[in-house]
Design an enzyme around this catalytic site. Sequence first.
Site, PDB file in Angstrom:
ATOM      1  N   VAL A   1       2.602  26.944  31.725  1.00 19.40           N
ATOM      2  CA  VAL A   1       2.526  25.760  32.902  1.00 19.40           C
ATOM      3  C   VAL A   1       2.696  26.231  34.182  1.00 19.40           C
ATOM      4  O   VAL A   1       1.758  25.881  35.000  1.00 19.40           O
ATOM      5  CB  VAL A   1       3.879  24.637  32.676  1.00 19.40           C
TER       6      VAL A   1
ATOM      7  N   LEU B   1      -5.121  10.946  15.773  1.00 19.12           N
ATOM      8  CA  LEU B   1      -5.089  10.434  14.334  1.00 19.12           C
ATOM      9  C   LEU B   1      -6.018  11.411  13.474  1.00 19.12           C
ATOM     10  O   LEU B   1      -6.453  11.017  12.549  1.00 19.12           O
ATOM     11  CB  LEU B   1      -5.900   9.020  14.338  1.00 19.12           C
TER      12      LEU B   1
ATOM     13  N   CYS C   1       6.001  21.995  22.564  1.00 19.11           N
ATOM     14  CA  CYS C   1       6.714  20.938  23.206  1.00 19.11           C
ATOM     15  C   CYS C   1       6.948  19.758  22.017  1.00 19.11           C
ATOM     16  O   CYS C   1       8.120  19.323  21.924  1.00 19.11           O
ATOM     17  CB  CYS C   1       5.692  20.202  23.862  1.00 19.11           C
TER      18      CYS C   1
ATOM     19  N   LYS D   1      -2.275  25.513  17.495  1.00 18.34           N
ATOM     20  CA  LYS D   1      -3.529  24.727  17.457  1.00 18.34           C
ATOM     21  C   LYS D   1      -4.595  25.992  18.045  1.00 18.34           C
ATOM     22  O   LYS D   1      -4.336  26.871  18.579  1.00 18.34           O
ATOM     23  CB  LYS D   1      -3.750  23.623  18.389  1.00 18.34           C
TER      24      LYS D   1
HETATM   25  N1  NAD Z   1       3.419  24.723  27.388  1.00  9.70           N
HETATM   26  C1  NAD Z   1       2.972  23.589  27.586  1.00  9.70           C
HETATM   27  O1  NAD Z   1       1.820  23.101  27.114  1.00  9.70           O
HETATM   28  C2  NAD Z   1       3.852  22.462  28.307  1.00  9.70           C
HETATM   29  C3  NAD Z   1       3.397  21.546  28.670  1.00  9.70           C
HETATM   30  C4  NAD Z   1       3.943  20.418  29.517  1.00  9.70           C
HETATM   31  C5  NAD Z   1       5.192  20.671  29.905  1.00  9.70           C
HETATM   32  N2  NAD Z   1       5.985  22.091  29.142  1.00  9.70           N
HETATM   33  C6  NAD Z   1       7.245  22.385  29.929  1.00  9.70           C
HETATM   34  O2  NAD Z   1       7.062  23.228  30.862  1.00  9.70           O
HETATM   35  C7  NAD Z   1       8.282  24.071  30.980  1.00  9.70           C
HETATM   36  C8  NAD Z   1       7.690  25.278  30.892  1.00  9.70           C
HETATM   37  O3  NAD Z   1       7.115  25.627  29.540  1.00  9.70           O
HETATM   38  P1  NAD Z   1       6.026  27.016  29.313  1.00  9.70           P
HETATM   39  O4  NAD Z   1       5.583  26.760  28.210  1.00  9.70           O
HETATM   40  O5  NAD Z   1       5.465  27.358  30.608  1.00  9.70           O
HETATM   41  O6  NAD Z   1       7.227  28.046  29.224  1.00  9.70           O
HETATM   42  P2  NAD Z   1       7.277  29.552  29.092  1.00  9.70           P
HETATM   43  O7  NAD Z   1       8.235  30.116  28.341  1.00  9.70           O
HETATM   44  O8  NAD Z   1       5.915  30.057  28.974  1.00  9.70           O
HETATM   45  O9  NAD Z   1       7.442  30.160  30.614  1.00  9.70           O
HETATM   46  C9  NAD Z   1       8.589  29.839  31.380  1.00  9.70           C
HETATM   47  C10 NAD Z   1       8.575  31.246  32.450  1.00  9.70           C
HETATM   48  O10 NAD Z   1       9.852  30.874  33.321  1.00  9.70           O
HETATM   49  C11 NAD Z   1      10.313  32.378  33.329  1.00  9.70           C
HETATM   50  N3  NAD Z   1      11.706  32.167  34.163  1.00  9.70           N
HETATM   51  C12 NAD Z   1      12.931  31.621  33.591  1.00  9.70           C
HETATM   52  N4  NAD Z   1      13.977  31.531  34.356  1.00  9.70           N
HETATM   53  C13 NAD Z   1      13.408  31.898  35.538  1.00  9.70           C
HETATM   54  C14 NAD Z   1      14.091  32.111  36.733  1.00  9.70           C
HETATM   55  N5  NAD Z   1      15.184  31.717  37.141  1.00  9.70           N
HETATM   56  N6  NAD Z   1      13.241  32.633  37.715  1.00  9.70           N
HETATM   57  C15 NAD Z   1      11.964  32.790  37.550  1.00  9.70           C
HETATM   58  N7  NAD Z   1      11.434  32.821  36.503  1.00  9.70           N
HETATM   59  C16 NAD Z   1      11.955  32.292  35.508  1.00  9.70           C
HETATM   60  C17 NAD Z   1      10.322  33.101  32.218  1.00  9.70           C
HETATM   61  O11 NAD Z   1      10.309  34.415  32.311  1.00  9.70           O
HETATM   62  C18 NAD Z   1       9.047  32.752  31.888  1.00  9.70           C
HETATM   63  O12 NAD Z   1       8.065  33.419  31.965  1.00  9.70           O
HETATM   64  C19 NAD Z   1       8.995  23.636  29.539  1.00  9.70           C
HETATM   65  O13 NAD Z   1       9.875  22.845  30.169  1.00  9.70           O
HETATM   66  C20 NAD Z   1       8.149  22.858  28.799  1.00  9.70           C
HETATM   67  O14 NAD Z   1       8.547  21.917  27.844  1.00  9.70           O
HETATM   68  C21 NAD Z   1       5.121  22.771  28.558  1.00  9.70           C
END
Ligand code: NAD
Length: 437
Positions: A11, A253, A263, A324
């Site tokens: 994200v 669907l 997620c 996926k």
């Molecule tokens: N992946 C998706 O498709 C998606 C879609 C919508 C929402 N989200 C939400 O977005 C959020 C992030 O998801 P993601 O898939 O990108 O996670 P991810 O695990 O790919 O990335 C998170 C990153 O944050 C870093 N991090 C953690 N603590 C930190 C800090 N204090 N300072 C700096 N960096 C730090 C980690 O090293 C990691 O690289 C989650 O809450 C998820 O539910 C994800």
Amino acid sequence: MRVAMIGTGYVGLVSGACFADFGHEVTCVDKDKGKIAAIERGEMPIYEPGLDDLVAANVRAGRLAFTTELKGPVADADAVFIAVGTPSRRGDGYADLSYVHAAAREIAAALSGFTVVITKSTVPVGTGDEVERIIREARPDADVAVVSNPEFLREGAAIQDFKHPDRIVVGTDSERAGEVMNELYRPLYLNQAPILVTGRRTAELIKYAANAFLATKITFINEIAELAEKVGADVQQVARGIGLDNRIGSKFLHAGPGFGGSCFPKDSVALAKTAQDNEAPLRIVETVIAVNDARKRAMARKVAAALGGDLRGRTVAVLGLTFKPNTDDMREAPSIPLIVALQDMGAKVRAYDPVGMAQAKAVLPDVTYCDDAYACAEKADALVLVTEWEEFRALDFDRLKAVMARPLVIDLRNVYRPDDMARQGFDYVSIGRPKNS
Ligand SMILES: NC(=O)c1ccc[n+]([C@@H]2O[C@H](COP(=O)([O-])OP(=O)(O)OC[C@H]3O[C@@H](n4cnc5c(N)ncnc54)[C@H](O)[C@@H]3O)[C@@H](O)[C@H]2O)c1
């Protein structure tokens, strides 16, 4: 606007690159030194179509930078996004907010001037209040507004989704913060993407409710598929028949092996926990979670049944491992419980995935990884299609038949047509459709 993006994962990296592309000055921060070093070398830490070019172009234009140091970028920023992970907490399934809280503490220490701190991570209702409390406790002097701005992008189509969202949800009561949010999203606003401004708690709940609803839709059609198999109906035609009704809609669907990914599984569990704690249990969501969990392992029984019930000494070829297509993300992928169950039943598993094998090796070590679909199918008693990557949509079945021990395909994504497969001389099992009809 000057933006600091805390967390450079799926994200954070996509959002950061897109905000830079809108013309903002963005610094993406991550604690993971290896990740930042890789990005600076031009290597993307994740597979996301188009991301490498978008990042490179914006770095070249001087609008996008990467660092492991949070302090400077936060001090300079008008807007600080929290985009760190919120995985399921081990043991109880609540959202693990330790990364969000830690980020809030670090941000608090670095704040300077009016700053909008925006939670983009998916977080339970009330997390914005806690982030604000943490910041105000550490820095009573800070001029700060804490906003919820959940992200709805899908991996595999993340850039398109970020730039052409169905809606942008902004949870805040602060007028000043609202102005900053409008400025950040102005290019999308001009494209007429609706900005929905709500209270902060409402915005937090919208994200969970959206994911739970989509998970429910998938699970509903999966259960209808089970019934279709029993009564000799075709779930794809049922899905089309109901999806053409505008009140229902055709998306989500597609019957399959159960939802996975980074997620839906964790967010539906976290929402159910929040609901229980608030004495408003979400029984539909609880059932969706249970049905989906059971389904993933049931897919292995489907494979066993197609092989006469006994998998001991059999070789099963699995095509597609990521949860996926068009992502390398293996989090909660249905392939994991499927493969583990196949192995529990005594099968040897060979597997191929176009981009997910490096990630898969970390979670599924006892699998023979192959270079392509045909190498994977060699001497296999059954070929199981688990993830519908584009390259699996036009397989050469003569070639497959020549290398397989027996011509059996179990298609968990209904990519092929039962009558075509019968014509190709394959025994073919799919989801919710009459066998070889
Ligand atoms: N992946 C998706 O498709 C998606 C879609 C919508 C929402 N989200 C939400 O977005 C959020 C992030 O998801 P993601 O898939 O990108 O996670 P991810 O695990 O790919 O990335 C998170 C990153 O944050 C870093 N991090 C953690 N603590 C930190 C800090 N204090 N300072 C700096 N960096 C730090 C980690 O090293 C990691 O690289 C989650 O809450 C998820 O539910 C994800």
